[in-house]
Design a protein around this motif. Structure first.
Motif, PDB file in Angstrom:
ATOM      1  N   ALA A 179      78.971  98.131  86.534  1.00 13.47           N
ATOM      2  CA  ALA A 179      80.153  98.185  87.431  1.00 13.47           C
ATOM      3  C   ALA A 179      79.687  99.534  88.762  1.00 13.47           C
ATOM      4  CB  ALA A 179      80.861  99.337  87.013  1.00 13.47           C
ATOM      5  N   ARG A 180      79.855  99.551  89.945  1.00 14.96           N
ATOM      6  CA  ARG A 180      79.460 100.622  90.457  1.00 14.96           C
ATOM      7  C   ARG A 180      80.445 101.763  89.842  1.00 14.96           C
ATOM      8  NH1 ARG A 180      76.098 102.207  94.486  1.00 14.96           N
ATOM      9  NH2 ARG A 180      78.120 103.553  95.765  1.00 14.96           N
ATOM     10  N   GLU A 181      80.045 103.414  90.420  1.00 11.66           N
ATOM     11  CA  GLU A 181      80.159 104.680  90.040  1.00 11.66           C
ATOM     12  C   GLU A 181      81.652 104.860  91.006  1.00 11.66           C
ATOM     13  OE1 GLU A 181      80.320 106.992  88.127  1.00 11.66           O
ATOM     14  OE2 GLU A 181      77.052 106.638  87.863  1.00 11.66           O
ATOM     15  N   GLU A 182      82.142 104.361  92.175  1.00 14.00           N
ATOM     16  CA  GLU A 182      83.536 104.123  92.653  1.00 14.00           C
ATOM     17  C   GLU A 182      84.613 103.179  92.697  1.00 14.00           C
ATOM     18  OE1 GLU A 182      80.505 103.768  94.232  1.00 14.00           O
ATOM     19  OE2 GLU A 182      80.598 101.866  96.046  1.00 14.00           O
ATOM     20  N   ASP A 183      84.191 102.704  91.010  1.00 12.09           N
ATOM     21  CA  ASP A 183      85.325 101.544  90.660  1.00 12.09           C
ATOM     22  C   ASP A 183      86.065 102.643  89.372  1.00 12.09           C
ATOM     23  OD1 ASP A 183      83.656  99.154  91.954  1.00 12.09           O
ATOM     24  OD2 ASP A 183      83.487  98.697  89.808  1.00 12.09           O
ATOM     25  N   LEU A 184      85.792 103.612  89.096  1.00  6.27           N
ATOM     26  CA  LEU A 184      86.127 104.353  88.018  1.00  6.27           C
ATOM     27  C   LEU A 184      86.140 105.289  87.979  1.00  6.27           C
ATOM     28  CD1 LEU A 184      83.709 103.458  84.290  1.00  6.27           C
ATOM     29  CD2 LEU A 184      83.200 102.576  86.947  1.00  6.27           C
ATOM     30  N   PRO A 185      86.206 105.929  89.239  1.00  4.48           N
ATOM     31  CA  PRO A 185      85.735 107.315  89.944  1.00  4.48           C
ATOM     32  C   PRO A 185      86.668 108.651  88.670  1.00  4.48           C
ATOM     33  CG  PRO A 185      87.439 106.348  90.892  1.00  4.48           C
ATOM     34  CD  PRO A 185      87.078 105.684  90.176  1.00  4.48           C
ATOM     35  N   ASP A 186      87.729 108.159  88.144  1.00  3.61           N
ATOM     36  CA  ASP A 186      88.825 109.269  87.074  1.00  3.61           C
ATOM     37  C   ASP A 186      88.611 108.572  85.624  1.00  3.61           C
ATOM     38  OD1 ASP A 186      89.521 110.113  89.627  1.00  3.61           O
ATOM     39  OD2 ASP A 186      90.700 108.470  89.938  1.00  3.61           O
ATOM     40  N   CYS A 231      77.191 106.213  98.807  1.00  3.90           N
ATOM     41  CA  CYS A 231      78.192 105.112 100.010  1.00  3.90           C
ATOM     42  C   CYS A 231      79.330 104.591  99.102  1.00  3.90           C
ATOM     43  CB  CYS A 231      77.174 103.365  99.549  1.00  3.90           C
ATOM     44  SG  CYS A 231      75.846 103.542 100.615  1.00  3.90           S
ATOM     45  N   THR A 232      80.129 103.959  99.242  1.00  6.20           N
ATOM     46  CA  THR A 232      81.235 103.240  98.822  1.00  6.20           C
ATOM     47  C   THR A 232      80.888 101.369  98.791  1.00  6.20           C
ATOM     48  OG1 THR A 232      83.969 103.509  97.513  1.00  6.20           O
ATOM     49  CG2 THR A 232      82.911 103.509 100.094  1.00  6.20           C
ATOM     50  N   THR A 233      81.808 101.238  97.735  1.00  9.41           N
ATOM     51  CA  THR A 233      82.670  99.812  98.145  1.00  9.41           C
ATOM     52  C   THR A 233      83.175  99.538  98.828  1.00  9.41           C
ATOM     53  OG1 THR A 233      81.464  99.277  96.078  1.00  9.41           O
ATOM     54  CG2 THR A 233      82.884  97.470  97.102  1.00  9.41           C
ATOM     55  N   ALA A 234      83.469  99.077 100.004  1.00  4.25           N
ATOM     56  CA  ALA A 234      84.156  98.274 101.682  1.00  4.25           C
ATOM     57  C   ALA A 234      84.534  97.607 101.309  1.00  4.25           C
ATOM     58  CB  ALA A 234      83.100  99.101 102.663  1.00  4.25           C
ATOM     59  N   ILE A 235      83.933  96.460 101.008  1.00  2.00           N
ATOM     60  CA  ILE A 235      83.827  94.852 101.046  1.00  2.00           C
ATOM     61  C   ILE A 235      83.329  94.232  99.321  1.00  2.00           C
ATOM     62  CG2 ILE A 235      83.404  93.031 102.570  1.00  2.00           C
ATOM     63  CD1 ILE A 235      83.038  94.105 104.655  1.00  2.00           C
ATOM     64  N   LYS A 260      84.397 109.934  98.707  1.00  2.00           N
ATOM     65  CA  LYS A 260      84.632 109.044  97.789  1.00  2.00           C
ATOM     66  C   LYS A 260      85.120 108.349  97.904  1.00  2.00           C
ATOM     67  CE  LYS A 260      80.052 107.427  95.955  1.00  2.00           C
ATOM     68  NZ  LYS A 260      79.659 106.777  95.172  1.00  2.00           N
ATOM     69  N   PRO A 261      85.129 107.268  98.919  1.00  4.25           N
ATOM     70  CA  PRO A 261      86.911 106.575  98.647  1.00  4.25           C
ATOM     71  C   PRO A 261      86.980 105.773  97.301  1.00  4.25           C
ATOM     72  CG  PRO A 261      86.221 106.448 100.570  1.00  4.25           C
ATOM     73  CD  PRO A 261      84.867 106.780  99.849  1.00  4.25           C
ATOM     74  N   ARG A 262      88.058 105.219  96.562  1.00  6.26           N
ATOM     75  CA  ARG A 262      88.160 104.472  95.283  1.00  6.26           C
ATOM     76  C   ARG A 262      86.986 102.711  95.587  1.00  6.26           C
ATOM     77  NH1 ARG A 262      89.738 103.491  90.466  1.00  6.26           N
ATOM     78  NH2 ARG A 262      91.154 105.685  90.439  1.00  6.26           N
ATOM     79  N   ALA A 263      86.925 101.949  95.459  1.00  3.86           N
ATOM     80  CA  ALA A 263      86.124 101.002  96.098  1.00  3.86           C
ATOM     81  C   ALA A 263      87.273  99.772  96.304  1.00  3.86           C
ATOM     82  CB  ALA A 263      85.238 100.524  94.109  1.00  3.86           C
ATOM     83  N   VAL A 264      87.286  99.269  97.063  1.00  5.63           N
ATOM     84  CA  VAL A 264      88.393  98.072  97.160  1.00  5.63           C
ATOM     85  C   VAL A 264      88.341  97.160  95.902  1.00  5.63           C
ATOM     86  CG1 VAL A 264      88.437  98.503  99.562  1.00  5.63           C
ATOM     87  CG2 VAL A 264      86.639  96.859  98.398  1.00  5.63           C
ATOM     88  N   PRO A 265      89.390  96.548  95.780  1.00  4.32           N
ATOM     89  CA  PRO A 265      88.629  96.051  94.965  1.00  4.32           C
ATOM     90  C   PRO A 265      88.220  94.109  95.309  1.00  4.32           C
ATOM     91  CG  PRO A 265      91.518  95.252  94.760  1.00  4.32           C
ATOM     92  CD  PRO A 265      90.713  96.565  96.158  1.00  4.32           C
ATOM     93  N   MET A 266      87.878  93.435  93.471  1.00  4.69           N
ATOM     94  CA  MET A 266      87.307  91.882  94.520  1.00  4.69           C
ATOM     95  C   MET A 266      88.295  90.962  94.653  1.00  4.69           C
ATOM     96  SD  MET A 266      84.879  89.588  92.121  1.00  4.69           S
ATOM     97  CE  MET A 266      85.810  89.375  91.306  1.00  4.69           C
TER      98      MET A 266
END
Ligand code: FES
Ligand SMILES: [Fe+2]
Length: 462
Positions: free
Chosen positions: A76-83, A207-211, A388-394
């Protein structure tokens, strides 16, 4: 059966004529960091690979038993599960995990299986205050400790200690969260070396997952990942990128067992094209149309007299990324603002380096030797001082949906469709091959050979 070991007379020393990586380093308008001048090629023989490695259920079973449990997997990326309480369900090669953010910010990975009668605890990523099994209600806290057993009077034989959810090892680097099923003694840092040293410049942790787009591809997971390990298929598969791609001028490096790199120069003419009548401005115009990460044809980049396409396009990107991200790019080399730095980490993780939006690939068998879930993320830099914004979902593409139907991928969608058009027929061909062999180039396909050498080390373990 594969033929006997064959040696190449050139031992991998032959290179494409024309522009070399050294020429581009010398022409760069900024000083190149040492690791980007490095050559780390090693001839590893020229013997064919057996097609059974891609098609045999028995070979796949060996991978599941001997390889996957011992490797660090990008989960996972950190921004997939920030909280705290955020959970990512990560499944691969016969295992399912709950990758869970803890109240102190750390991350744990639990086996996603109820210790009562074995139901999966969760099917989807999301938030949870606890893990309650939907069958009879055994419940765990998000730190894996037992919270509740309904009718506990009937389970006096189950202690809280015995009911702790089993965990996998977790490692974190650069905004990426990894897990490893077995304790192999190798830390994530050792496993990834020298990649973290290189990425200090590109800071994927900022960085964050934008796409984020995924699709199931009907080919072996190795065949799919290998389609992204060499650049020279561009000559036939991606002809529209030849005007600005040094496809056959790519530099290939391998390090240790786990890490390798294909460094493909952009904003240069392919050695397959005749340069006559092709001015530098044309290279830039084609780059903007078809590169996919360059920003689109609405950008107006003019090549001043006496400059190369590379210099002009890099200067434009340097200014644009400084403005749009708020990060200083004055030290960024032309190469880091233009080229494809495609790193691979064994077995299935490929983060791109450099300062353009960074592509990240992951490939997982889905669920067996004949199909793969391919995921493409694009990371963008978060401006300094911003959360850092939360990742967009897949965005999961359906069976009949093309990559170009994912509008967020822009021109890259078409490039992926071109790659995917080959792959089901690669798998079909491998199954009916008369020779039972796959043959590789000594240099341009060294990363594929490197991958299989490492895989064999895992499979040879007792
Ligand atoms: S299987 Fe989970 S509570 Fe019974
Ligand atoms: Fe491709």
């Amino acid at each position: 059966m594969a033929r006997d070991y064959e040696e190449s007379p050139s031992h991998g020393t032959a290179r494409c004529p024309g522009t070399s990586w050294d020429d581009l380093v010398a022409a760069d308008t900024k000083p190149m960091p040492g690791f980007l001048k490095e050559k780390s090629y090693e001839y590893m023989g020229s013997q064919p690979l057996a097609t059974a490695r891609y098609t045999s259920p028995d070979f796949f079973r060996q991978e599941v038993e001997r390889m996957w449990p011992d490797v660090w997997q990008f989960a996972a990326r950190e921004e997939d599960l920030p909280d705290p309480g955020d959970v990512v369900v990560y499944e691969n090669a016969g295992r399912s995990y709950l990758v869970t953010r803890q109240p102190d910010g750390s991350v744990k990975a639990f086996h996603n299986v109820c210790l009562h009668r074995g139901r999966k605890l969760r099917l989807e990523s999301g938030y949870s205050k606890d893990f309650k099994c939907p069958f009879h209600g055994f419940t765990w806290n998000t730190d894996g400790s037992l919270k509740e057993i309904p009718c506990r009077w009937d389970f006096s034989h189950l202690t809280d200690e015995k009911m702790q959810l089993p965990e996998a090892r977790v490692g974190r680097w650069g905004g990426y969260i990894f897990l490893c099923e077995n304790d192999t003694g190798v830390s994530l840092e050792e496993y990834l070396a020298p990649l973290p040293e290189h990425f200090k410049r590109w800071k994927h942790e900022d960085c964050t997952t934008a796409i984020y787009v995924g699709k199931v591809i009907h080919a072996n997971w190795k065949a799919v990942s290998e389609a992204f390990m060499e650049a020279w298929h561009s000559v036939v598969t991606h002809p529209q990128i030849l005007p600005f791609t040094g496809d056959a001028n790519t530099l290939y490096n391998v390090w240790g067992d786990n890490v390798n790199l294909a460094l493909t120069p952009f904003a240069v003419l392919s050695p397959h094209l005749d340069p006559k009548g092709k001015p530098e401005q044309w290279i830039v115009d084609e780059f903007l149309k078809y590169n996919g990460r360059a920003g689109g044809p609405d950008l107006d980049v003019k090549v001043p007299a006496g400059q190369t396409a590379r210099e002009a396009m890099a200067a434009a990107n340097r200014a644009r990324y400084t403005e749009t991200t708020g990060h200083d790019h004055s030290h960024a080399t032309d190469a880091e603002l233009l080229d494809a730095f495609v790193y691979n980490v064994f077995p299935n993780f490929a983060p791109w380096g450099g300062f353009m939006p960074n592509i990240v690939y992951r490939w997982r068998p889905w669920p067996d030797q004949d199909s793969t879930l391919m995921e493409v993320r694009i990371l963008t830099r978060v401006p300094p001082g911003q959360k850092k914004p939360r990742a967009v979902p897949m965005h999961m593409l359906g069976e009949d949906e093309t990559w170009s139907s994912a509008a967020e991928l822009g021109a890259l969608g078409n490039v992926f469709d071109q790659d995917m058009a080959n792959l089901p027929y690669v798998q079909d061909g491998l199954k009916v091959s008369k020779t039972g062999e796959v043959n590789l180039g000594d240099y341009q396909e060294i990363r594929i050979r490197h991958f299989h050498r490492t895989l064999d080390k895992y499979l040879a373990k007792i």
